[in-house]
Design an enzyme around this catalytic site. Structure first.
Site, PDB file in Angstrom:
ATOM      1  NE  ARG A  72      -4.369  -1.306   0.329  1.00 17.23           N
ATOM      2  CZ  ARG A  72      -4.667  -2.278  -0.531  1.00 17.23           C
ATOM      3  NH1 ARG A  72      -3.827  -2.555  -1.509  1.00 17.23           N
ATOM      4  NH2 ARG A  72      -5.784  -2.972  -0.405  1.00 17.23           N
ATOM      5  CD  GLU A  97      -3.001   3.933  -5.116  1.00 18.46           C
ATOM      6  OE1 GLU A  97      -4.142   3.432  -5.294  1.00 18.46           O
ATOM      7  OE2 GLU A  97      -2.004   3.242  -4.847  1.00 18.46           O
ATOM      8  CG  HIS A 136      -3.281   0.104  -6.812  1.00 20.23           C
ATOM      9  ND1 HIS A 136      -3.613   0.723  -5.625  1.00 20.23           N
ATOM     10  CD2 HIS A 136      -3.268  -1.231  -6.522  1.00 20.23           C
ATOM     11  CE1 HIS A 136      -3.790  -0.175  -4.675  1.00 20.23           C
ATOM     12  NE2 HIS A 136      -3.576  -1.377  -5.201  1.00 20.23           N
TER      13      HIS A 136
END
Length: 338
Positions: free
Chosen positions: A256, A285, A303
């Protein structure tokens, strides 16, 4: 009205089907499979009203949903006390991510809400992606590609910015779970020396264990972040760890974004205190620090480590199997909270 939107997302599905709250975008085959089995209340198909209003409307229908499918990371819903208060009928939450930082497990346990995650559905794909990014950073694959695409080869001659070999690198892995273990196995095949950090030593592995991340970094050429995000692992890679990794060190993050203190990593890269980074996840993000985009020693992806055509179909089957087990009164396939 949110209530009209909730009703509309269920379409013409018969009331006999169990209601399912869906707070995740899914592709057409996934949506069709869900609609065959459940009376789907789709947050995104309803026009994404305020989540609080959507939950209130779902709670008010005849036979309100007892199960919800939610996405991980930066999704619209955190399953916490407020979420559960809004939908008291809920008894099962299935996350389509392996990480569960978006779910308050203590609150779910207190209320008797079962929780399942994606298990190892994504593990092999994420491990492959981590290795790809590491090879890219070390061998400067995308950097040299940009050199060719910009016409600089013909203009300036051969590309002499030397990369570094992967074989023999000392790789420290933070989090030796499903994904971390697969990364280790792949890198062993390249001749890398593996060490790791986790909450406690793992049985049946011969890798060197470090109880302290800074010490792991000091004995590593590459630091791979593959741990879950929680209070203990937030900013587990901080300035001290980056300094311990050193000017020839590389950071790979497929965990993460908040596992790494991003501002400190950007500073370390700008100052040459680490050699490079491969990053699939970020703290805010989809916003990526612009400094990273200008660095040829940094590889960034949006991602996507989990996304392959195979993992999408596997996730669909896995999610439905968890839901069907719940509604049949059986054990969940990948329970986080039974």
């Amino acid at each position: 009205m949110a209530s009209d939107a909730v009703a509309a997302t269920a379409g013409e599905e018969p009331l006999a089907l169990p209601a399912l709250l869906l707070i995740r975008r899914v592709d057409a085959p996934f949506a069709a499979a869900l609609h065959q089995r459940f009376r789907v209340l789709d947050f995104f198909a309803s026009g994404s009203p305020p989540l609080k209003a959507f939950l209130a409307a779902a709670a008010a229908i005849q036979e309100p949903p007892r199960a919800a499918v939610v996405m991980g990371g930066g999704g619209p819903a955190r399953v916490d006390a407020e979420f559960l208060d809004a939908l008291p009928s809920l008894r099962c939450v299935v996350s389509t991510a392996a990480g569960i930082d978006h779910i308050d497990l203590h609150e779910c346990a207190r209320r008797g809400v079962a929780v399942a995650n994606s298990g190892s559905v994504y593990s092999a794909d994420v491990a492959d992606h981590a290795v790809c990014m590491l090879i890219d950073v070390l061998r400067r694959v995308t950097a040299s590609q940009r050199f060719v695409r910009r016409g600089l080869w013909a203009l300036h001659g051969d590309y002499y910015c030397l990369g570094s070999k992967l074989g023999g690198k000392r790789v420290g892995i933070i989090g030796l779970g499903n994904i971390g273990s697969l990364i280790a196995k792949r890198l062993e095949a390249f001749g890398c020396v593996i060490s790791y950090h986790s909450r406690k030593p793992k049985d049946l592995v011969s890798y060197n264990y470090f109880s302290n991340v800074q010490e792991l970094a000091s004995e590593s050429d590459v630091l791979v972040v593959a741990c879950a995000l929680n209070k203990q692992t937030s900013h587990i890679v901080n300035n001290d760890v980056l300094d311990a990794l050193g000017k020839n060190g590389v950071v790979i993050n497929i965990g993460r974004g908040a596992n790494v203190e991003e501002a400190e990593m950007v500073r370390a890269l700008k100052e040459g205190r680490i050699a490079g980074a491969g990053l699939d996840v970020f703290e805010d993000e989809p916003n990526v620090p612009p400094e990273l985009l200008a660095m040829d020693n940094v590889v960034v992806t949006p991602h996507v480590a989990v996304f392959t055509s195979e993992s999408r179909s596997d996730l669909r089957d896995h999610t439905i199997a968890n839901l069907e087990a719940f509604f049949a009164g059986k054990q969940l396939l990948t329970p986080v909270l039974p």
